[in-house]
Design an enzyme around this catalytic site. Structure first.
Site, mmCIF file in Angstrom:
data_model
loop_
_atom_site.group_PDB
_atom_site.id
_atom_site.type_symbol
_atom_site.label_atom_id
_atom_site.label_comp_id
_atom_site.label_asym_id
_atom_site.label_seq_id
_atom_site.Cartn_x
_atom_site.Cartn_y
_atom_site.Cartn_z
ATOM 1 N N GLN A 151 0.831 -1.212 0.000
ATOM 2 C CA GLN A 151 0.000 0.000 0.000
ATOM 3 C C GLN A 151 0.864 1.260 0.000
ATOM 4 O O GLN A 151 0.450 2.302 0.530
ATOM 5 C CB GLN A 151 -0.934 -0.004 1.216
ATOM 6 N N SER A 152 2.032 1.197 -0.596
ATOM 7 C CA SER A 152 2.933 2.351 -0.611
ATOM 8 C C SER A 152 2.301 3.574 -1.278
ATOM 9 O O SER A 152 1.898 3.523 -2.435
ATOM 10 C CB SER A 152 4.208 1.960 -1.360
#
Ligand SMILES: *Cc1c(COP(=O)(O)O)cnc(C)c1O
Length: 320
Positions: free
Chosen positions: A75-76
């Site tokens: 989920q960067s």
């Protein structure tokens, strides 16, 4: 000192971002608390990575890269913003992400689907493996490529936050303290160095949301960034106070962080995220409680973005 303007830079965001007072939070804490709205940097859902990418992608362009690689967690926010910027610049982004965490079509994964981003998951926690995988893919594609490290946190990326300190200096108010999240180090290192250069009397506090050795990473990155500017200021631990706000782990919501997200939403109508800014704001609340700030001190909280995480990371809410 070399001027920041002398570095190639692309215009990706809308700057300066606003600074405004948090009226209700200030009343609650009995001191002046302001917020720097880097959640409104104007690309994607906003966030701190835009300032770094203006320098990093300018360097990629200058080197003739057609493909830009980056990495991070599933989920960067950084990876998503890199893809958003690359699309606008007519470059192809390839995200080589760690498989661990939330990989379903939620949050930043959804945004990447919408942008048609090339996302590849690798089952490793070792960045050396990930960078090797980028080289393998890049060579296989036979096109010029550029690798951006996790979080965009090298000296060139951190320059974006040296410049943010200069931007804050030009916005007219003196702050005794700035509080920011620290995840890969570039934001804190850039701001802490920038404060030494442009904000005399301002202390920058890094709220660690991961378990990396930031007591070594932060000064090392400050020195590398200073070297880029052809200066070598003396850097001591006083220049980069750190606080462990990681809780149960990186990208795992903490109770204190969730409460801080909720407090900011209720009091100010501003949304923080469970991975970075919620934990960082919880750190600010702790410092206020512990008396780290003097009563007359003016405090600035850096809202570094992260909205995507709010829709992907599970928050066990125990709120009244
Ligand atoms: C990446 C990130 C941070 C941390 O910044 P670093 O420069 O990686 O330490 C803070 N907040 C948000 C929302 C981020 O995406």
């Amino acid at each position: 000192m070399k001027s920041i303007e002398s570095f190639p830079r692309l215009s990706l965001g809308i700057f300066p971002t606003p600074i405004h007072k948090l009226e209700n939070i200030s009343r609650l804490l009995g001191r002046e608390v302001y917020i720097k709205r880097d959640d409104m940097t104007g690309l994607g859902l906003g966030g701190n990575k835009v300032r770094k990418l203006e320098f990093l992608l300018a360097d990629a362009k200058a080197q003739g890269a057609e493909i830009v690689f980056t990495t991070g967690g599933a989920q960067s926010n950084h990876a998503m913003l890199t893809a958003a910027a690359a699309g606008r610049l007519g470059m192809k982004a390839i995200l080589v992400l760690k498989k661990r965490g939330v990989t379903d079509c939620a949050g930043n994964q959804l945004l990447e689907r919408l942008m048609g981003t090339d996302v590849r998951f690798v089952d490793t926690d070792d960045y050396a493996d990930i960078y090797a995988e980028m080289d393998r893919i890049g060579q296989e594609m036979g096109r010029a490529y550029y690798k951006i490290p996790c979080g965009g946190s090298n000296a060139l990326g951190a320059l974006g936050y040296v410049d943010c300190a200069r931007e804050i200096a030009g916005q007219g108010l003196h702050f005794d303290h700035i509080v920011c999240a620290e995840g890969s180090g570039g934001t804190m290192a850039g701001l802490a160095l920038g404060a030494k250069l442009f904000l005399p009397g301002t202390k920058v506090h890094g709220m660690m949301v991961d378990t990396d050795p930031f007591d070594r990473i932060t000064p090392a990155l400050m020195r590398e960034t200073a070297a880029l500017l052809e200066i070598a200021p003396e850097i001591t631990p006083e220049d980069y106070p750190l606080r462990d706000m990681c809780g149960p782990g990186y990208a795992i919501a903490s109770e204190a962080g969730n409460a801080a997200v909720s407090l900011m939403a209720r009091q100010e109508g501003i949304f923080l995220d469970p991975v970075y800014t919620g934990k960082a704001f919880a750190g600010l609340l702790e410092m206020a409680e512990e008396g780290v700030f003097a009563a007359e001190d003016r405090v600035l909280f850096l809202h570094s973005g992260g909205a995507g995480g709010l829709f992907a990371v599970k928050m066990e809410l125990r709120l009244s």
